[in-house]
Design a protein around this motif. Structure first.
Motif, PDB file in Angstrom:
ATOM      1  N   THR A   1      54.779  42.938  18.067  1.00 19.71           N
ATOM      2  CA  THR A   1      54.399  41.213  18.219  1.00 19.71           C
ATOM      3  C   THR A   1      53.460  41.145  17.093  1.00 19.71           C
ATOM      4  N   THR A   2      51.797  41.270  16.602  1.00 20.63           N
ATOM      5  CA  THR A   2      50.938  41.315  15.897  1.00 20.63           C
ATOM      6  C   THR A   2      50.997  42.206  15.147  1.00 20.63           C
ATOM      7  N   ALA A   3      50.950  43.278  13.906  1.00 22.27           N
ATOM      8  CA  ALA A   3      50.806  44.350  12.906  1.00 22.27           C
ATOM      9  C   ALA A   3      48.966  44.917  13.948  1.00 22.27           C
ATOM     10  N   GLU A   4      48.745  44.086  13.653  1.00 25.24           N
ATOM     11  CA  GLU A   4      46.764  44.244  14.174  1.00 25.24           C
ATOM     12  C   GLU A   4      47.379  44.881  15.665  1.00 25.24           C
ATOM     13  N   ALA A   5      47.768  44.282  16.992  1.00 22.31           N
ATOM     14  CA  ALA A   5      47.886  44.483  18.205  1.00 22.31           C
ATOM     15  C   ALA A   5      48.094  46.066  18.284  1.00 22.31           C
ATOM     16  N   THR A   6      49.851  45.795  16.796  1.00 23.12           N
ATOM     17  CA  THR A   6      50.641  46.778  17.594  1.00 23.12           C
ATOM     18  C   THR A   6      50.281  48.198  16.768  1.00 23.12           C
ATOM     19  N   SER A   7      49.403  48.256  16.153  1.00 21.25           N
ATOM     20  CA  SER A   7      48.389  48.687  15.138  1.00 21.25           C
ATOM     21  C   SER A   7      48.154  50.529  16.414  1.00 21.25           C
TER      22      SER A   7
ATOM     23  N   SER B   1      67.360  31.691   0.540  1.00 24.02           N
ATOM     24  CA  SER B   1      66.411  29.832   0.767  1.00 24.02           C
ATOM     25  C   SER B   1      66.215  29.809   1.868  1.00 24.02           C
ATOM     26  N   VAL B   2      66.713  30.950   3.333  1.00 22.13           N
ATOM     27  CA  VAL B   2      66.521  30.678   4.086  1.00 22.13           C
ATOM     28  C   VAL B   2      65.535  31.872   4.731  1.00 22.13           C
ATOM     29  N   HIS B   3      64.748  31.356   5.941  1.00 22.06           N
ATOM     30  CA  HIS B   3      63.591  32.613   6.540  1.00 22.06           C
ATOM     31  C   HIS B   3      63.657  32.423   7.839  1.00 22.06           C
ATOM     32  N   CYS B   4      63.828  33.507   8.732  1.00 18.50           N
ATOM     33  CA  CYS B   4      63.917  32.948  10.268  1.00 18.50           C
ATOM     34  C   CYS B   4      63.120  34.764  10.521  1.00 18.50           C
ATOM     35  N   ALA B   5      62.381  33.827  12.373  1.00 18.82           N
ATOM     36  CA  ALA B   5      61.265  34.978  12.370  1.00 18.82           C
ATOM     37  C   ALA B   5      61.215  34.052  13.635  1.00 18.82           C
ATOM     38  N   PRO B   6      60.969  35.337  14.902  1.00 27.96           N
ATOM     39  CA  PRO B   6      61.030  34.671  16.207  1.00 27.96           C
ATOM     40  C   PRO B   6      59.544  34.248  15.971  1.00 27.96           C
ATOM     41  N   ALA B   7      59.638  33.640  16.950  1.00 27.14           N
ATOM     42  CA  ALA B   7      58.356  32.815  17.444  1.00 27.14           C
ATOM     43  C   ALA B   7      57.505  33.668  17.787  1.00 27.14           C
ATOM     44  N   GLU B   8      55.937  32.388  17.804  1.00 31.65           N
ATOM     45  CA  GLU B   8      54.529  33.708  17.953  1.00 31.65           C
ATOM     46  C   GLU B   8      54.521  33.851  19.411  1.00 31.65           C
ATOM     47  N   GLY B   9      54.169  34.764  19.386  1.00 30.23           N
ATOM     48  CA  GLY B   9      53.689  35.197  21.305  1.00 30.23           C
ATOM     49  C   GLY B   9      54.709  36.299  21.828  1.00 30.23           C
ATOM     50  N   GLY B  10      55.755  36.710  21.186  1.00 32.91           N
ATOM     51  CA  GLY B  10      57.172  37.413  21.686  1.00 32.91           C
ATOM     52  C   GLY B  10      57.385  38.850  20.679  1.00 32.91           C
ATOM     53  N   ARG B  11      57.807  39.472  20.886  1.00 32.29           N
ATOM     54  CA  ARG B  11      58.681  40.181  19.943  1.00 32.29           C
ATOM     55  C   ARG B  11      59.221  39.886  19.131  1.00 32.29           C
ATOM     56  N   GLY B  12      58.865  40.719  17.297  1.00 36.43           N
ATOM     57  CA  GLY B  12      58.802  40.295  16.631  1.00 36.43           C
ATOM     58  C   GLY B  12      60.011  41.542  16.269  1.00 36.43           C
ATOM     59  N   LEU B  13      60.857  41.393  15.767  1.00 37.38           N
ATOM     60  CA  LEU B  13      62.668  42.197  15.203  1.00 37.38           C
ATOM     61  C   LEU B  13      62.717  43.743  15.567  1.00 37.38           C
ATOM     62  N   TYR B  14      61.588  43.678  14.607  1.00 33.45           N
ATOM     63  CA  TYR B  14      60.484  45.123  14.467  1.00 33.45           C
ATOM     64  C   TYR B  14      59.676  45.030  13.152  1.00 33.45           C
TER      65      TYR B  14
ATOM     66  N   LEU C   1      40.067  52.062  12.222  1.00 35.30           N
ATOM     67  CA  LEU C   1      40.378  52.158  10.908  1.00 35.30           C
ATOM     68  C   LEU C   1      42.204  51.474  11.294  1.00 35.30           C
ATOM     69  N   SER C   2      43.172  52.182  12.272  1.00 35.04           N
ATOM     70  CA  SER C   2      44.312  51.335  12.964  1.00 35.04           C
ATOM     71  C   SER C   2      44.334  50.170  12.652  1.00 35.04           C
ATOM     72  N   ARG C   3      43.106  49.654  12.843  1.00 40.41           N
ATOM     73  CA  ARG C   3      42.834  48.416  13.193  1.00 40.41           C
ATOM     74  C   ARG C   3      42.581  47.384  12.664  1.00 40.41           C
ATOM     75  N   GLN C   4      41.416  47.458  11.768  1.00 40.25           N
ATOM     76  CA  GLN C   4      42.292  47.386  10.267  1.00 40.25           C
ATOM     77  C   GLN C   4      43.161  47.269   9.132  1.00 40.25           C
ATOM     78  N   ILE C   5      43.578  48.198   9.503  1.00 38.60           N
ATOM     79  CA  ILE C   5      44.698  47.902   8.524  1.00 38.60           C
ATOM     80  C   ILE C   5      45.790  46.949   9.192  1.00 38.60           C
ATOM     81  N   GLY C   6      45.739  47.481  10.145  1.00 36.67           N
ATOM     82  CA  GLY C   6      47.073  46.916  11.209  1.00 36.67           C
ATOM     83  C   GLY C   6      46.860  44.671  10.840  1.00 36.67           C
ATOM     84  N   LYS C   7      46.014  45.020  10.874  1.00 36.06           N
ATOM     85  CA  LYS C   7      44.907  43.397  10.517  1.00 36.06           C
ATOM     86  C   LYS C   7      45.145  42.781   9.351  1.00 36.06           C
ATOM     87  N   GLN C   8      44.667  43.767   8.260  1.00 31.20           N
ATOM     88  CA  GLN C   8      45.334  43.850   6.670  1.00 31.20           C
ATOM     89  C   GLN C   8      46.606  42.934   6.942  1.00 31.20           C
TER      90      GLN C   8
END
Length: 350
Positions: A120-126, A230-243, A275-282
């Motif tokens: 999801t987010t790097a912080e939460a997933t870390s 020229s085109v950037h495609c991202a999953p909608a926020e709030g769900g799972r990301g691609l990887y 520290l894991s949380r800090q790195i993910g947040k960064q």
């Protein structure tokens, strides 16, 4: 490397300096313990400047100068990125930052976070990764002391000119895959995965060999993706990301064990789940720079709906099932581990 006298360590530092100039925090001659930190990124990378340098400085200050960390970026101490964990295990270096997918199957528990749709987010997933490793991965890095586990922010499609809004849009496109399991998922979804080293990706985009790549915005500045796509495609926020690929910051067990208790306490205070949380947040914050570069160039942004991503997640379940068997073969209960990881990610995200 641990347990050496200060004089011998200084001699090794001088010998290493003949080949590479480390980014040294403070004056090594004042320290009781000198630790060599090795990583793969150039010194201009956000991870080096925003994390390694401040973290090393904090440890030196909190130890009253008794711990000195010498940072060697860009593999200056030799070897290749897939060898970083082994360099720690073999006491060639004292601390290293390693990407688990560089050694497929070698560290399967931590590599589980690199499956598709495990971010999801790097912080939460870390944070979820750290808890997952505490529960299941205590023996994965034998002889080493893990200091932190984390992931980068979720990958996005960066395309030369083709927008991706649904599975049909992927049909036949050649897309650089970030790891083997994501490549398998892309293939199931209809794309043709290509396994370029990231250093060759820019050339592949420039000459049209690939239609796009799957990476976080964090890498946009380093590879000028805002100019090559020229085109950037991202999953909608709030769900799972691609990887997201998973990382471990590791310290040699001998280096840690040879330190006096009060200096071990300094390392302990600057490692662990916080520290894991800090790195993910960064890593979440690193996304904004690359995104802005793409926006300033006038590139197009596409949001892939959450329900579409959920369909992709269901369609690529065979990739997860295959990984469950990999974990089973390693002596674990793969399904229970995957179920628990999903629970942890959802809980931390909520």
């Amino acid at each position: 490397m641990s347990g050496f006298s200060v004089n011998r360590r200084q001699m090794l530092g001088i010998m290493g300096g003949a080949l590479a100039a480390p980014a040294i925090i403070g004056k090594a001659r004042a320290a009781e313990v000198t630790l060599r930190l090795h990583h793969m990124l150039p010194p201009v990378a956000p991870m080096h400047k925003a994390f390694f340098e401040p973290w090393s400085k904090t440890i030196r200050e909190q130890s009253d100068g008794r711990i000195d960390i010498q940072i060697f970026p860009a593999m200056q101490l030799g070897g290749k990125p897939p060898q970083l964990a082994e360099q720690v295990a073999n006491n060639v270096v004292d601390i290293a930052w390693t990407l688990t997918v560089y050694t497929p199957g070698r560290y399967p528990i931590s590599e589980t976070l690199s499956l598709p749709f495990m971010v999801t987010t790097a912080e939460a997933t870390s944070v979820a990764m750290h808890k997952f490793m505490d529960e299941f991965g205590q023996d994965e890095y034998r002889g080493m002391k893990p200091l932190a586990y984390h992931v980068h922010a979720g990958g996005k499609f960066h395309m030369r000119d083709k927008a991706i809004e649904n599975q049909a849009d992927l049909d036949g496109l050649q897309i650089r895959a970030p790891n083997q399991n994501v490549g398998k998922a892309l293939s199931i979804l209809g794309a043709e995965p290509v396994f370029f080293p990231v250093t060759e990706m820019a050339v592949g985009l420039a000459n049209g060999v690939i239609d796009g790549t799957c990476l976080p915005y964090e890498v946009v500045p380093a590879f000028k993706l805002h100019e090559l796509t020229s085109v950037h495609c991202a999953p909608a926020e709030g769900g799972r990301g691609l990887y997201a690929n998973s990382f471990a910051l590791l310290m040699a067990g001998n280096a840690y064990d040879s330190m006096p208790d009060d200096l071990k306490a300094v390392i302990d205070a600057n490692s662990g789940i916080d520290l894991s949380r800090q790195i993910g947040k960064q890593f979440d914050s690193f996304e904004s720079v690359g995104y802005k570069m793409c926006a300033d160039r006038g590139n197009k942004f596409v949001e892939i709906p959450k329900d579409e991503i959920e369909r992709w997640q269901s369609a690529t379940q065979p990739v997860v099932d295959e990984w469950i068997e990999t974990l089973n073969d390693a002596g674990h209960d793969g399904k229970a581990m995957i179920d628990r990881l999903n629970q942890l990610i959802d809980a931390e995200t909520a």
